[in-house]
Design a protein around this motif. Structure first.
Motif, short mmCIF file in Angstrom:
data_model
loop_
_atom_site.label_atom_id
_atom_site.label_comp_id
_atom_site.label_asym_id
_atom_site.label_seq_id
_atom_site.Cartn_x
_atom_site.Cartn_y
_atom_site.Cartn_z
N ARG A 26 17.81 35.99 38.79
CA ARG A 26 18.55 36.67 38.50
C ARG A 26 19.93 36.29 39.04
N LEU A 27 20.91 36.38 38.33
CA LEU A 27 22.24 36.08 38.72
C LEU A 27 23.08 37.44 39.46
N LYS A 28 23.21 37.62 40.59
CA LYS A 28 23.92 38.73 41.00
C LYS A 28 25.33 38.91 40.78
N LYS A 29 25.91 40.38 40.59
CA LYS A 29 27.14 40.54 40.61
C LYS A 29 28.07 40.04 41.66
N GLY A 30 29.22 39.48 41.41
CA GLY A 30 29.81 39.08 42.45
C GLY A 30 29.65 37.77 42.64
N ALA A 31 28.79 37.16 41.94
CA ALA A 31 28.57 35.70 42.29
C ALA A 31 29.75 34.87 41.58
N VAL A 32 30.08 33.72 42.21
CA VAL A 32 30.97 32.94 41.55
C VAL A 32 30.03 31.92 40.81
N LEU A 33 30.25 31.83 39.60
CA LEU A 33 29.56 31.10 38.53
C LEU A 33 29.70 29.53 38.77
N SER A 34 28.75 28.76 38.99
CA SER A 34 28.80 27.27 38.93
C SER A 34 28.42 26.70 37.57
#
Length: 332
Positions: A26-34
């Protein structure tokens, strides 16, 4: 800052606006996407995702919150506040010990009027705090804000929040009573609890008859930083027994009466350079009353002017005390 839907391949370095599930991850909101996150999104079949893309003139939410918090209460100053680490655009200012919160209302309002994405909420000015109590919370509402707006906000509200810590260390209590009673013992415990909350030691307690001559003798023996008087009969005039005893002991009555209820019948004075507080009868109850507001300020070395008392009137209608002899409204 740009906000909207983009294809995953265009989202490297963007801030994910909403949490998404990619299989077992799960990718969480606020994450800087790599790039690895983008590959995962593509493998999971996402055609578009909602993101925030920072521009060169922007500053990220966590960095902005941290910078603003430092401006509000600079490190190394006499602010007695601790800052939490930034998280989701928030930094809290926490009391490092007991004291009274000082908030520059005009500065904070001006700052909060600048940009709705830049905010700071505080406890009321002059609220008593305990160690670890939350005094203010800085929140950057969007994922980023323009650097120029943040600089302006910091300048508007610089050093606008602090904690005034206790300056007095000891107190003495004079009680007038016809005879010792369980109710007076309880009153001493309640007042001691109030003093303990501000780090003040209740050094001695004297009980006398409700007579000026006996009160004078007791007052003249006290050596504590703060003198408190709690009478068996409510003080109803500046010439009444307790204020008169204070003057006969060589002191002065600076104020009688306050626009806070419960707490109207408080008086404030001075004896040999030490503050004297004539407590209203409601001080026998642990419930918040006007005496709490005056006691905390006096203990923390904050002068109370006539205008300060007047300003207490707004918000000064406090909760009714069940044991009140004369309730505001009688039951029908």
């Amino acid at each position: 800052m740009k906000f909207g839907e983009v294809t995953p391949k265009d989202a490297v370095g963007a801030v994910l606006a909403h949490s998404v599930s990619c299989g077992s991850k799960r990718l969480k909101k606020g994450a800087v996407l790599s790039q690895a996150d983008v590959d995962l999104l593509l493998d999971s079949g996402f055609e578009t995702i909602s993101v925030a893309q920072l521009e060169e003139s922007d500053i990220s939410e966590n960095e902005a919150a941290e910078q603003l918090a430092f401006a509000l209460a600079p490190e190394g100053g006499a602010h007695a506040l601790e800052r939490t680490l930034p998280f989701t655009g928030r930094v809290n200012l926490v009391a490092s010990g007991a004291g009274v919160a000082l908030v520059d209302r005009e500065k904070l309002i001006a700052m909060n009027a600048l940009d709705p994405m830049i905010s700071c909420a505080t406890v009321p000015h002059m609220q008593q705090m305990q160690k670890g109590g939350l005094v203010a919370t800085v929140k950057i509402i969007s994922y980023a804000v323009p650097k120029e707006a943040l600089v302006r906000a910091a300048d508007l509200a610089r050093e606008s929040i602090s904690l005034k810590t206790p300056q007095l260390k000891t107190a003495s209590l004079l009680i007038t009573a016809d005879a010792p009673s369980p109710s007076e013992t309880k009153a001493v415990d309640v007042i001691k609890t109030r003093l303990d909350a501000l780090g003040v030691e209740l050094r001695d307690v004297s009980t006398t008859a409700h007579a000026a001559d006996e009160m004078v003798q007791a007052l003249q023996t006290f050596q504590s930083d703060l003198l408190l008087i709690l009478t068996s009969s409510a003080t109803s005039d500046v010439q009444d027994t307790a204020p008169r005893a204070l003057r006969q002991a060589g002191g002065e009555v600076e104020r009688f009466g306050m626009p806070v209820d419960p707490g109207n019948l408080l008086f404030l004075g001075e004896l040999n350079g030490r503050s004297v507080i004539g407590l209203p009868g409601c001080a026998r109850s642990p419930a918040l009353n006007g005496a709490d507001w005056v006691m905390s300020r006096v203990i923390c070395g904050i002068d109370i002017t006539a205008m300060d008392f007047a300003e207490m009137s707004v918000g000064g209608l406090l909760k009714e005390i069940p044991t009140r002899p004369h309730p505001r409204r009688k039951e029908k």
